[in-house]
Scaffold this motif. Structure first.
Motif, mmCIF file in Angstrom:
data_model
loop_
_atom_site.group_PDB
_atom_site.id
_atom_site.type_symbol
_atom_site.label_atom_id
_atom_site.label_comp_id
_atom_site.label_asym_id
_atom_site.label_seq_id
_atom_site.Cartn_x
_atom_site.Cartn_y
_atom_site.Cartn_z
ATOM 1 N N UNK A 199 -2.861 -3.312 6.209
ATOM 2 C CA UNK A 199 -3.631 -2.146 5.754
ATOM 3 C C UNK A 199 -2.803 -0.873 5.842
ATOM 4 N N UNK A 200 -2.159 -0.697 6.988
ATOM 5 C CA UNK A 200 -1.534 0.610 7.247
ATOM 6 C C UNK A 200 -0.156 0.752 6.615
ATOM 7 N N UNK A 201 0.605 -0.356 6.553
ATOM 8 C CA UNK A 201 1.980 -0.247 6.050
ATOM 9 C C UNK A 201 2.152 -0.845 4.654
ATOM 10 N N UNK A 202 1.634 -2.055 4.469
ATOM 11 C CA UNK A 202 1.971 -2.787 3.248
ATOM 12 C C UNK A 202 1.159 -2.305 2.041
ATOM 13 N N UNK A 203 -0.132 -2.006 2.244
ATOM 14 C CA UNK A 203 -0.916 -1.528 1.088
ATOM 15 C C UNK A 203 -0.278 -0.264 0.509
ATOM 16 N N UNK A 204 -0.005 0.778 1.322
ATOM 17 C CA UNK A 204 0.627 1.971 0.718
ATOM 18 C C UNK A 204 1.998 1.680 0.119
ATOM 19 N N UNK A 205 2.772 0.799 0.766
ATOM 20 C CA UNK A 205 4.125 0.541 0.248
ATOM 21 C C UNK A 205 4.070 -0.190 -1.098
ATOM 22 N N UNK A 206 3.272 -1.249 -1.173
ATOM 23 C CA UNK A 206 3.183 -1.994 -2.436
ATOM 24 C C UNK A 206 2.524 -1.146 -3.535
ATOM 25 N N UNK A 207 1.389 -0.521 -3.211
ATOM 26 C CA UNK A 207 0.700 0.238 -4.264
ATOM 27 C C UNK A 207 1.543 1.441 -4.699
ATOM 28 N N UNK A 208 2.270 2.025 -3.761
ATOM 29 C CA UNK A 208 3.167 3.133 -4.105
ATOM 30 C C UNK A 208 4.279 2.674 -5.030
ATOM 31 N N UNK A 209 4.757 1.465 -4.796
ATOM 32 C CA UNK A 209 5.800 0.901 -5.667
ATOM 33 C C UNK A 209 5.268 0.738 -7.095
ATOM 34 N N UNK A 210 4.060 0.180 -7.212
ATOM 35 C CA UNK A 210 3.494 -0.012 -8.563
ATOM 36 C C UNK A 210 3.153 1.334 -9.205
ATOM 37 N N UNK A 211 2.729 2.293 -8.394
ATOM 38 C CA UNK A 211 2.460 3.641 -8.927
ATOM 39 C C UNK A 211 3.747 4.228 -9.529
ATOM 40 N N UNK A 212 4.856 4.063 -8.840
ATOM 41 C CA UNK A 212 6.144 4.551 -9.354
ATOM 42 C C UNK A 212 6.512 3.838 -10.655
ATOM 43 N N UNK A 213 6.288 2.515 -10.684
ATOM 44 C CA UNK A 213 6.620 1.748 -11.898
ATOM 45 C C UNK A 213 5.796 2.253 -13.082
ATOM 46 N N UNK A 214 4.539 2.597 -12.810
ATOM 47 C CA UNK A 214 3.661 3.080 -13.888
ATOM 48 C C UNK A 214 3.968 4.529 -14.261
ATOM 49 N N UNK A 215 4.767 5.207 -13.444
ATOM 50 C CA UNK A 215 5.098 6.613 -13.712
ATOM 51 C C UNK A 215 6.356 6.754 -14.555
ATOM 52 N N UNK A 216 7.061 5.636 -14.810
ATOM 53 C CA UNK A 216 8.339 5.720 -15.532
ATOM 54 C C UNK A 216 8.141 6.230 -16.953
ATOM 55 N N UNK A 217 7.059 5.814 -17.617
ATOM 56 C CA UNK A 217 6.730 6.336 -18.953
ATOM 57 C C UNK A 217 5.232 6.609 -19.000
ATOM 58 N N UNK A 218 4.798 7.331 -20.036
ATOM 59 C CA UNK A 218 3.362 7.602 -20.156
ATOM 60 C C UNK A 218 2.610 6.298 -20.352
ATOM 61 N N UNK A 219 1.520 6.129 -19.657
ATOM 62 C CA UNK A 219 0.757 4.882 -19.636
ATOM 63 C C UNK A 219 -0.233 4.748 -20.772
ATOM 64 N N UNK A 220 -1.309 4.036 -20.511
ATOM 65 C CA UNK A 220 -1.763 3.668 -19.174
ATOM 66 C C UNK A 220 -1.091 2.419 -18.600
#
Ligand SMILES: N[C@@H](CCC(=O)N[C@@H](CS)C(=O)NCC(=O)O)C(=O)O
Length: 238
Positions: A138-159
């Motif tokens: 909950x405390x470490x892996x959820x933010x790390x994984x979801x943050x990684x996917x958030x960055x991947x989705x930020x590379x170009x305009x989505x959705x």
């Protein structure tokens, strides 16, 4: 005909394959849902080529021969190529594979939260270890994984990861968000606002016509306490 084989009573890992097929509106047979778990167990015995280690797997014809393909990331990469929901651009497709395999990593960690000691042991017999594993997840892996996917989705305009065109990575991220919401409702409510692009991707997948039709059908079964994503209230906290 394309056949999907997966344990019939849970969404589980099979759902990641199912969602891409449904979004693409590709016809397939969900063999164990149609014929029962006994048919799946019987099918896993070697009948051609190398048998899969575990479901989900698909069987289909490739260059005139029947093949069996297991491993969610591998199945989806093949289906994306065969049915045109990948990037159709090798450098981009290599990135999709990287993201898809990272989804498989999260899914394995999610399962290890409620089964940290032994896959075949009961949850109740490993609950103390699960409480510790859940806190870390909950405390470490959820933010790390979801943050990684958030960055991947930020590379170009989505959705979506590829922009306006959805891929299997997006349908998988949809299922990941759904599963984490079911398993950790308090934690997800606390952190979701940090991942707006991931939630926008989830919502855009939910709006795809094939996904809407699938989720309204009886083919789509809810999460339960036998699958990968399970809700044990004691494992959740904001
Ligand atoms: N890495 C594989 C994992 C497959 C897997 O663990 N399948 C589970 C069901 S979700 C299973 O039946 N496992 C049986 C076993 O590991 O003995 C994938 O992503 O497809």
């Amino acid at each position: 005909m394309l056949d999907l084989w997966y344990w019939p009573s849970i969404p589980g890992r099979g759902e990641f394959v199912r969602l891409a097929l449904e979004a693409a509106e590709v016809p397939y047979r969900d063999r164990a849902r149609d014929e029962g778990v006994e048919a799946l167990v019987a099918d896993m015995k070697p009948r051609h080529g190398i048998k899969p280690f575990a479901p989900p797997y698909i069987t289909c014809e490739v260059e005139g021969r029947e093949v069996t393909i297991a491993q969610v990331g591998h199945i989806l990469t093949w289906l994306a190529d065969a049915h045109g929901f990948g990037a159709s651009d090798l450098p981009k497709d290599l990135e999709l594979i990287m993201l898809q395999l990272t989804v498989s990593d999260v899914v394995a960690e999610v399962h290890a939260v409620h089964h940290p000691v032994g896959v075949s042991a009961y949850y109740e017999d490993q609950k103390d270890a699960a409480l510790v594993a859940a806190k870390h997840f909950r405390e470490e892996r959820i933010p790390k994984f979801l943050g990684y996917f958030e960055d991947a989705l930020s590379a170009i305009d989505g959705p979506f990861v590829l922009g306006a065109k959805w891929s299997h990575v997006d349908t998988s991220l949809f299922q990941l968000v759904e599963g984490l919401r079911f398993m950790f409702p308090k934690r997800m409510a606390a952190v979701e606002a940090d991942f707006p692009k991931l939630i926008a991707c989830h919502d855009a997948v939910a709006a795809l016509p094939g996904i809407k039709a699938y989720r309204a059908s009886d083919r789509c079964i809810p999460f339960n306490q036998d699958g990968i994503f399970r809700h044990y209230p004691e494992l959740d906290a904001a």
